[in-house]
Design a protein around this motif. Sequence first.
Motif, PDB file in Angstrom:
ATOM      1  N   ARG A 172       0.136 -16.144 -10.809  1.00  0.00           N
ATOM      2  CA  ARG A 172       0.671 -16.719 -12.160  1.00  0.00           C
ATOM      3  C   ARG A 172       2.109 -17.767 -11.517  1.00  0.00           C
ATOM      4  NH1 ARG A 172       1.500 -11.497 -15.016  1.00  0.00           N
ATOM      5  NH2 ARG A 172      -0.741 -10.547 -15.361  1.00  0.00           N
ATOM      6  N   ARG A 173       1.944 -18.694 -10.034  1.00  0.00           N
ATOM      7  CA  ARG A 173       2.906 -19.806  -9.475  1.00  0.00           C
ATOM      8  C   ARG A 173       3.976 -19.248 -10.198  1.00  0.00           C
ATOM      9  NH1 ARG A 173      -1.063 -24.765 -11.633  1.00  0.00           N
ATOM     10  NH2 ARG A 173      -2.474 -24.679 -10.688  1.00  0.00           N
ATOM     11  N   TYR A 174       4.440 -17.699  -9.666  1.00  0.00           N
ATOM     12  CA  TYR A 174       6.053 -18.151  -9.357  1.00  0.00           C
ATOM     13  C   TYR A 174       6.198 -17.289  -7.667  1.00  0.00           C
ATOM     14  CZ  TYR A 174       5.571 -12.754 -10.416  1.00  0.00           C
ATOM     15  OH  TYR A 174       4.790 -11.942 -10.504  1.00  0.00           O
ATOM     16  N   ARG A 175       7.930 -17.233  -7.771  1.00  0.00           N
ATOM     17  CA  ARG A 175       7.826 -16.877  -7.250  1.00  0.00           C
ATOM     18  C   ARG A 175       9.151 -15.621  -7.201  1.00  0.00           C
ATOM     19  NH1 ARG A 175      10.260 -21.166  -2.544  1.00  0.00           N
ATOM     20  NH2 ARG A 175      10.302 -19.822  -1.394  1.00  0.00           N
ATOM     21  N   SER A 176       9.094 -14.693  -6.167  1.00  0.00           N
ATOM     22  CA  SER A 176      10.020 -13.730  -6.480  1.00  0.00           C
ATOM     23  C   SER A 176      10.663 -13.619  -4.953  1.00  0.00           C
ATOM     24  CB  SER A 176       9.509 -11.584  -6.840  1.00  0.00           C
ATOM     25  OG  SER A 176      10.045 -11.226  -7.053  1.00  0.00           O
ATOM     26  N   TRP A 177      10.885 -11.747  -4.550  1.00  0.00           N
ATOM     27  CA  TRP A 177      11.376 -11.876  -3.559  1.00  0.00           C
ATOM     28  C   TRP A 177      10.248 -11.916  -2.236  1.00  0.00           C
ATOM     29  CZ3 TRP A 177      15.140  -6.781  -2.843  1.00  0.00           C
ATOM     30  CH2 TRP A 177      15.852  -7.040  -3.196  1.00  0.00           C
ATOM     31  N   PRO A 178      10.575 -12.364  -1.022  1.00  0.00           N
ATOM     32  CA  PRO A 178       9.665 -11.784  -0.182  1.00  0.00           C
ATOM     33  C   PRO A 178       9.448 -11.030   0.599  1.00  0.00           C
ATOM     34  CG  PRO A 178      11.743 -13.060   0.655  1.00  0.00           C
ATOM     35  CD  PRO A 178      11.702 -12.633  -1.080  1.00  0.00           C
ATOM     36  N   THR A 179       8.171 -10.261   1.172  1.00  0.00           N
ATOM     37  CA  THR A 179       7.690  -9.094   1.525  1.00  0.00           C
ATOM     38  C   THR A 179       8.899  -8.684   1.960  1.00  0.00           C
ATOM     39  OG1 THR A 179       5.531  -9.624   1.151  1.00  0.00           O
ATOM     40  CG2 THR A 179       6.255  -7.256   2.736  1.00  0.00           C
ATOM     41  N   ALA A 180       9.369  -9.145   3.403  1.00  0.00           N
ATOM     42  CA  ALA A 180      10.509  -9.203   4.296  1.00  0.00           C
ATOM     43  C   ALA A 180      11.685  -8.531   3.499  1.00  0.00           C
ATOM     44  CB  ALA A 180      10.608  -9.988   5.249  1.00  0.00           C
ATOM     45  N   LEU A 181      11.761  -9.027   2.668  1.00  0.00           N
ATOM     46  CA  LEU A 181      13.849  -9.321   2.093  1.00  0.00           C
ATOM     47  C   LEU A 181      13.219  -7.628   0.922  1.00  0.00           C
ATOM     48  CD1 LEU A 181      16.587  -8.983   1.159  1.00  0.00           C
ATOM     49  CD2 LEU A 181      15.666 -10.791  -0.744  1.00  0.00           C
ATOM     50  N   THR A 182      12.093  -7.302   0.254  1.00  0.00           N
ATOM     51  CA  THR A 182      11.829  -5.484  -0.199  1.00  0.00           C
ATOM     52  C   THR A 182      12.117  -4.632   1.459  1.00  0.00           C
ATOM     53  OG1 THR A 182      10.737  -6.915  -1.687  1.00  0.00           O
ATOM     54  CG2 THR A 182       9.932  -4.411  -1.229  1.00  0.00           C
ATOM     55  N   LEU A 183      11.360  -5.251   2.531  1.00  0.00           N
ATOM     56  CA  LEU A 183      11.041  -4.013   3.270  1.00  0.00           C
ATOM     57  C   LEU A 183      12.388  -3.641   4.188  1.00  0.00           C
ATOM     58  CD1 LEU A 183       8.069  -4.720   5.215  1.00  0.00           C
ATOM     59  CD2 LEU A 183       8.328  -2.972   3.508  1.00  0.00           C
ATOM     60  N   ALA A 184      13.010  -4.712   3.509  1.00  0.00           N
ATOM     61  CA  ALA A 184      14.721  -4.497   4.420  1.00  0.00           C
ATOM     62  C   ALA A 184      15.349  -3.941   3.922  1.00  0.00           C
ATOM     63  CB  ALA A 184      15.398  -6.228   4.937  1.00  0.00           C
ATOM     64  N   TYR A 185      15.151  -4.130   2.606  1.00  0.00           N
ATOM     65  CA  TYR A 185      15.842  -3.379   1.210  1.00  0.00           C
ATOM     66  C   TYR A 185      15.867  -2.051   1.544  1.00  0.00           C
ATOM     67  CZ  TYR A 185      18.188  -2.225  -3.082  1.00  0.00           C
ATOM     68  OH  TYR A 185      19.064  -1.258  -4.068  1.00  0.00           O
ATOM     69  N   GLY A 186      14.523  -1.376   1.724  1.00  0.00           N
ATOM     70  CA  GLY A 186      13.927  -0.359   2.037  1.00  0.00           C
ATOM     71  C   GLY A 186      14.760   0.830   3.531  1.00  0.00           C
ATOM     72  N   GLU A 187      14.536  -0.156   4.329  1.00  0.00           N
ATOM     73  CA  GLU A 187      15.059   0.396   5.594  1.00  0.00           C
ATOM     74  C   GLU A 187      16.514   0.063   5.889  1.00  0.00           C
ATOM     75  OE1 GLU A 187      14.229  -0.834  10.345  1.00  0.00           O
ATOM     76  OE2 GLU A 187      13.364  -2.528   8.616  1.00  0.00           O
ATOM     77  N   ALA A 188      17.572  -0.817   4.793  1.00  0.00           N
ATOM     78  CA  ALA A 188      18.862  -0.873   5.748  1.00  0.00           C
ATOM     79  C   ALA A 188      19.667   0.135   4.398  1.00  0.00           C
ATOM     80  CB  ALA A 188      19.236  -2.190   4.534  1.00  0.00           C
ATOM     81  N   ASN A 189      19.119   0.872   3.343  1.00  0.00           N
ATOM     82  CA  ASN A 189      19.138   2.285   2.810  1.00  0.00           C
ATOM     83  C   ASN A 189      17.896   3.196   2.134  1.00  0.00           C
ATOM     84  OD1 ASN A 189      21.048  -0.010   1.664  1.00  0.00           O
ATOM     85  ND2 ASN A 189      19.467  -1.332   1.045  1.00  0.00           N
ATOM     86  N   ARG A 190      18.209   3.825   3.194  1.00  0.00           N
ATOM     87  CA  ARG A 190      17.229   4.847   3.743  1.00  0.00           C
ATOM     88  C   ARG A 190      17.215   5.669   1.971  1.00  0.00           C
ATOM     89  NH1 ARG A 190      13.464   3.706   6.109  1.00  0.00           N
ATOM     90  NH2 ARG A 190      12.487   5.964   6.034  1.00  0.00           N
ATOM     91  N   GLY A 191      15.896   5.491   1.352  1.00  0.00           N
ATOM     92  CA  GLY A 191      15.452   6.626   0.382  1.00  0.00           C
ATOM     93  C   GLY A 191      15.604   5.917  -0.650  1.00  0.00           C
ATOM     94  N   ALA A 192      16.401   4.606  -0.996  1.00  0.00           N
ATOM     95  CA  ALA A 192      16.646   3.739  -2.448  1.00  0.00           C
ATOM     96  C   ALA A 192      15.888   2.874  -2.828  1.00  0.00           C
ATOM     97  CB  ALA A 192      17.413   3.178  -2.549  1.00  0.00           C
ATOM     98  N   ALA A 193      14.771   2.641  -2.621  1.00  0.00           N
ATOM     99  CA  ALA A 193      13.166   1.822  -2.112  1.00  0.00           C
ATOM    100  C   ALA A 193      12.218   3.493  -2.635  1.00  0.00           C
ATOM    101  CB  ALA A 193      12.805   0.815  -1.053  1.00  0.00           C
ATOM    102  N   LYS A 194      11.987   3.312  -3.778  1.00  0.00           N
ATOM    103  CA  LYS A 194      11.349   5.124  -4.233  1.00  0.00           C
ATOM    104  C   LYS A 194      10.118   4.497  -4.510  1.00  0.00           C
ATOM    105  CE  LYS A 194      13.022   8.269  -3.841  1.00  0.00           C
ATOM    106  NZ  LYS A 194      12.879   8.287  -2.425  1.00  0.00           N
ATOM    107  N   LEU A 195       8.465   5.019  -3.983  1.00  0.00           N
ATOM    108  CA  LEU A 195       7.252   4.129  -4.357  1.00  0.00           C
ATOM    109  C   LEU A 195       6.513   5.514  -5.820  1.00  0.00           C
ATOM    110  CD1 LEU A 195       4.538   2.471  -4.671  1.00  0.00           C
ATOM    111  CD2 LEU A 195       4.742   3.322  -2.181  1.00  0.00           C
ATOM    112  N   PHE A 196       6.557   4.671  -6.344  1.00  0.00           N
ATOM    113  CA  PHE A 196       5.337   6.409  -7.464  1.00  0.00           C
ATOM    114  C   PHE A 196       3.999   5.122  -7.138  1.00  0.00           C
ATOM    115  CE2 PHE A 196       9.865   6.164  -8.220  1.00  0.00           C
ATOM    116  CZ  PHE A 196      10.106   7.691  -9.047  1.00  0.00           C
ATOM    117  N   GLU A 197       3.138   6.747  -7.129  1.00  0.00           N
ATOM    118  CA  GLU A 197       1.848   5.807  -7.327  1.00  0.00           C
ATOM    119  C   GLU A 197       1.243   7.428  -8.779  1.00  0.00           C
ATOM    120  OE1 GLU A 197       0.577   3.556  -2.997  1.00  0.00           O
ATOM    121  OE2 GLU A 197       1.565   5.867  -2.936  1.00  0.00           O
ATOM    122  N   ALA A 198      -0.112   6.781  -8.867  1.00  0.00           N
ATOM    123  CA  ALA A 198      -0.570   7.027  -9.932  1.00  0.00           C
ATOM    124  C   ALA A 198      -2.607   7.319  -8.876  1.00  0.00           C
ATOM    125  CB  ALA A 198      -0.828   7.048 -11.078  1.00  0.00           C
ATOM    126  N   HIS A 199      -2.851   8.745  -8.782  1.00  0.00           N
ATOM    127  CA  HIS A 199      -3.840   8.683  -8.316  1.00  0.00           C
ATOM    128  C   HIS A 199      -4.942   9.826  -8.721  1.00  0.00           C
ATOM    129  CE1 HIS A 199      -2.008   7.710  -4.356  1.00  0.00           C
ATOM    130  NE2 HIS A 199      -1.330   8.343  -5.878  1.00  0.00           N
TER     131      HIS A 199
END
Length: 307
Positions: A172-199
Amino acid sequence: MFDLGSAAVMPRTLKRTETIRALPQSTEFSRALQMLGQRPMRLDRMQDMLVLRRKVWGLPVAMINRAELHKPARLLEILQEEGLRRTPVILSPERPVPELARLGALPLMTPASVGVVDIHPDRTLRRSGLEQKWRNRLSHAETQALRITRQNMPMVPDHWLLRADAAQQKRRRYRSWPTALTLAYGEANRGAAKLFEAHEGRETVAGILVLTHGDGATYHIAHSTDRGRGLSAHNLLIWNAMEWLASKSIRQLDLGVINTEDASGLARFKLGTGARLERLGGTWLYWPPMGRRLAPLASIDLNLMGA
């Protein structure tokens, strides 16, 4: 991504409730940046406003994103006192600040709007706040053989949701957060990056990543397969996220930009949660050496933009 039909989008704009810091102004975001080796500036005289420093075409630039600018003139003074006397400043305030034009800031982009859901502590009231069509889709999902899981975001760059998000940004030719920043958010703030999945059985058909920050949360990344859309899995994921946020006393969920022109289906999906529209303050450029001398030009630009 999600289309609830061809009905016209009719967003509702309501008054804001008590202020909750947006994600780019949160302590959690600052921690993530520091984990990546960046050193954002904190202005303690402006309620710990977060200022990022970047280089654009080799030139140093200061950036202030989604901050409350109650005293814009004082902010510009403090930035100079903090050593940014000749540094261009890009301002994207949390709400419209017409005074910026009088101070000589040039408007670059017209204000966008974001959708914000108030997370009511009462479950019945939360459910009744959903729009009827959205609630029907949720009820449909609840009758399917879907299993919802919740976990902290795995710290793996090749996680399927991160890969799907990167592919969507490219497509779609847009830019959001780089993957490294998303992972850093979760690592620096344990429990603050919550993944919900439907199976469905062994197949993962949809997922969303929600970032919490103080009393607020932000809908960060989402993806659904064709099968997931057919099962209304995304409605069920959002509802489960709202349930969990309520259990953690989170008061608001920021759904991000509502674009009724280029992404009307997604806009309908977000507004169906009962979200209200909040108009942001646009994007401005201020160059300290020119100061108020650009005010006449800024006023002209502001009128042309219809802001």
